[in-house]
Design a protein around this motif. Structure first.
Motif, PDB file in Angstrom:
ATOM      1  N   GLU A 158       0.818  -1.220   0.000  1.00 26.80           N
ATOM      2  CA  GLU A 158       0.000   0.000   0.000  1.00 26.80           C
ATOM      3  C   GLU A 158       0.848   1.264   0.000  1.00 26.80           C
ATOM      4  O   GLU A 158       0.580   2.202  -0.729  1.00 26.80           O
ATOM      5  N   CYS A 159       1.870   1.296   0.884  1.00 26.31           N
ATOM      6  CA  CYS A 159       2.620   2.552   1.057  1.00 26.31           C
ATOM      7  C   CYS A 159       4.096   2.400   0.719  1.00 26.31           C
ATOM      8  O   CYS A 159       4.858   3.351   0.860  1.00 26.31           O
ATOM      9  N   SER A 160       4.523   1.179   0.307  1.00 28.30           N
ATOM     10  CA  SER A 160       5.926   0.886  -0.019  1.00 28.30           C
ATOM     11  C   SER A 160       6.853   0.943   1.194  1.00 28.30           C
ATOM     12  O   SER A 160       8.070   0.821   1.055  1.00 28.30           O
ATOM     13  N   GLY A 161       6.301   1.126   2.385  1.00 25.50           N
ATOM     14  CA  GLY A 161       7.133   1.157   3.589  1.00 25.50           C
ATOM     15  C   GLY A 161       7.762  -0.207   3.846  1.00 25.50           C
ATOM     16  O   GLY A 161       7.179  -1.246   3.550  1.00 25.50           O
ATOM     17  N   VAL A 162       8.983  -0.188   4.370  1.00 27.34           N
ATOM     18  CA  VAL A 162       9.690  -1.431   4.677  1.00 27.34           C
ATOM     19  C   VAL A 162       9.571  -1.715   6.166  1.00 27.34           C
ATOM     20  O   VAL A 162       9.628  -0.808   6.991  1.00 27.34           O
ATOM     21  N   ILE A 163       9.382  -2.992   6.489  1.00 24.87           N
ATOM     22  CA  ILE A 163       9.218  -3.428   7.882  1.00 24.87           C
ATOM     23  C   ILE A 163      10.244  -4.539   8.123  1.00 24.87           C
ATOM     24  O   ILE A 163      10.393  -5.419   7.266  1.00 24.87           O
ATOM     25  N   VAL A 164      10.955  -4.490   9.239  1.00 31.38           N
ATOM     26  CA  VAL A 164      11.960  -5.529   9.519  1.00 31.38           C
ATOM     27  C   VAL A 164      11.686  -6.147  10.893  1.00 31.38           C
ATOM     28  O   VAL A 164      11.567  -5.430  11.888  1.00 31.38           O
ATOM     29  N   ASP A 165      11.586  -7.478  10.910  1.00 33.17           N
ATOM     30  CA  ASP A 165      11.411  -8.208  12.172  1.00 33.17           C
ATOM     31  C   ASP A 165      12.697  -8.948  12.525  1.00 33.17           C
ATOM     32  O   ASP A 165      13.351  -9.506  11.633  1.00 33.17           O
ATOM     33  N   LEU A 166      13.039  -8.980  13.801  1.00 37.68           N
ATOM     34  CA  LEU A 166      14.108  -9.853  14.274  1.00 37.68           C
ATOM     35  C   LEU A 166      13.439 -11.159  14.710  1.00 37.68           C
ATOM     36  O   LEU A 166      12.496 -11.125  15.502  1.00 37.68           O
ATOM     37  N   VAL A 167      13.925 -12.280  14.162  1.00 36.13           N
ATOM     38  CA  VAL A 167      13.296 -13.571  14.455  1.00 36.13           C
ATOM     39  C   VAL A 167      14.302 -14.448  15.195  1.00 36.13           C
ATOM     40  O   VAL A 167      15.469 -14.542  14.796  1.00 36.13           O
ATOM     41  N   LEU A 168      13.877 -15.048  16.303  1.00 33.73           N
ATOM     42  CA  LEU A 168      14.733 -15.972  17.035  1.00 33.73           C
ATOM     43  C   LEU A 168      14.100 -17.352  16.989  1.00 33.73           C
ATOM     44  O   LEU A 168      12.896 -17.490  17.194  1.00 33.73           O
ATOM     45  N   GLY A 169      14.919 -18.356  16.658  1.00 33.00           N
ATOM     46  CA  GLY A 169      14.368 -19.706  16.563  1.00 33.00           C
ATOM     47  C   GLY A 169      15.483 -20.732  16.522  1.00 33.00           C
ATOM     48  O   GLY A 169      16.623 -20.446  16.908  1.00 33.00           O
ATOM     49  N   ALA A 170      15.141 -21.923  16.056  1.00 33.83           N
ATOM     50  CA  ALA A 170      16.124 -23.003  15.976  1.00 33.83           C
ATOM     51  C   ALA A 170      15.860 -23.836  14.736  1.00 33.83           C
ATOM     52  O   ALA A 170      14.723 -23.931  14.277  1.00 33.83           O
ATOM     53  N   ASN A 171      16.919 -24.431  14.231  1.00 39.19           N
ATOM     54  CA  ASN A 171      16.858 -25.319  13.063  1.00 39.19           C
ATOM     55  C   ASN A 171      16.273 -24.645  11.823  1.00 39.19           C
ATOM     56  O   ASN A 171      15.142 -24.919  11.431  1.00 39.19           O
ATOM     57  N   PRO A 172      17.087 -23.796  11.182  1.00 38.17           N
ATOM     58  CA  PRO A 172      16.594 -23.136   9.969  1.00 38.17           C
ATOM     59  C   PRO A 172      16.270 -24.163   8.883  1.00 38.17           C
ATOM     60  O   PRO A 172      16.972 -25.168   8.747  1.00 38.17           O
TER      61      PRO A 172
END
Ligand SMILES: [Zn+2]
Length: 218
Positions: A37-51
């Protein structure tokens, strides 16, 4: 998800990149999205295991076999909803900024809230006295009781008696009492509701009623 830039509900794939960086919090990855909609960029930090997958994924939870947490790290956003659209921009921007910095600087947040509160009382309710404490006193006589109780509490919780500058120079950055900054935002929100949102809704309802009552064809 709701785009934090434009507040539109969006469904969009993310670019998921897992790093070779693991510690006691888990393995680190980022998921980036672009709002259609607005071309805005959003970044999440993801923590997990076993990609198990990288690149463009429909959902970041597909990136790890187990995902422990996801936190939006950009843009900075507040845990409070923004000021409603009925609120004029100058007040809304003070409120939104006070909400955004609440966790990092309650002192600065409370100073912005006090200043915004004083501006609404002076400009919208035409209450002008020597200081904010007196203006609150006067406002309490003119607003619904639940809003008045909130206003009264701003003075009490902020201990205006011991910190007269809070009242005299409402925007000055001063020490805050526990809970004061959050409370100031809560009270501003209820004042916005009384001064801007409620009347706007009533006008809209009246307009709808008048449209309905207007005889057809006229
Ligand atoms: Zn957006």
């Amino acid at each position: 998800m709701i785009c934090p830039h434009c507040r539109t509900a969006i469904r969009v794939a993310c670019q998921f990149i897992a790093f070779h960086m693991t510690n006691d919090q888990g393995q680190h990855a980022v998921a980036a999205y672009q709002c259609p909609e607005c071309s805005g960029v959003i970044v999440d930090l993801v923590l997990g295991a076993n990609p198990r997958a990288q690149g463009f994924l429909a959902d970041p939870s597909q990136g790890f076999a187990t995902t422990d947490s996801m936190t939006t790290i950009y843009p900075r956003s507040s845990s409070r909803p923004p000021a409603p659209p009925e609120v004029p921009r100058s007040y809304a921007s003070d409120y939104n900024e006070a909400a955004l910095i609440l966790a990092d600087s309650p002192k600065a947040s409370a100073a912005l809230s006090r200043r915004c509160l004083q501006h609404v009382l002076q400009r919208e309710l035409n209450i002008k006295k020597n200081n904010l404490a007196q203006e609150i006193d006067e406002a309490i006589k003119h607003v619904p009781s639940h809003v008045g109780e909130g206003l009264d509490e701003v003075r009490r919780i902020g201990n205006f008696a011991a910190h007269p500058k809070k009242s005299e120079a409402s925007g000055e950055i001063l020490e805050v009492e526990p809970g004061e900054a959050e409370w100031s935002l809560d009270v501003l929100a209820s004042l916005f509701d009384h001064v801007f949102v409620g009347p706007a809704k009533m006008r809209a309802r009246k307009a709808a009623l008048e449209a309905k009552l207007k005889p057809a064809g006229r």
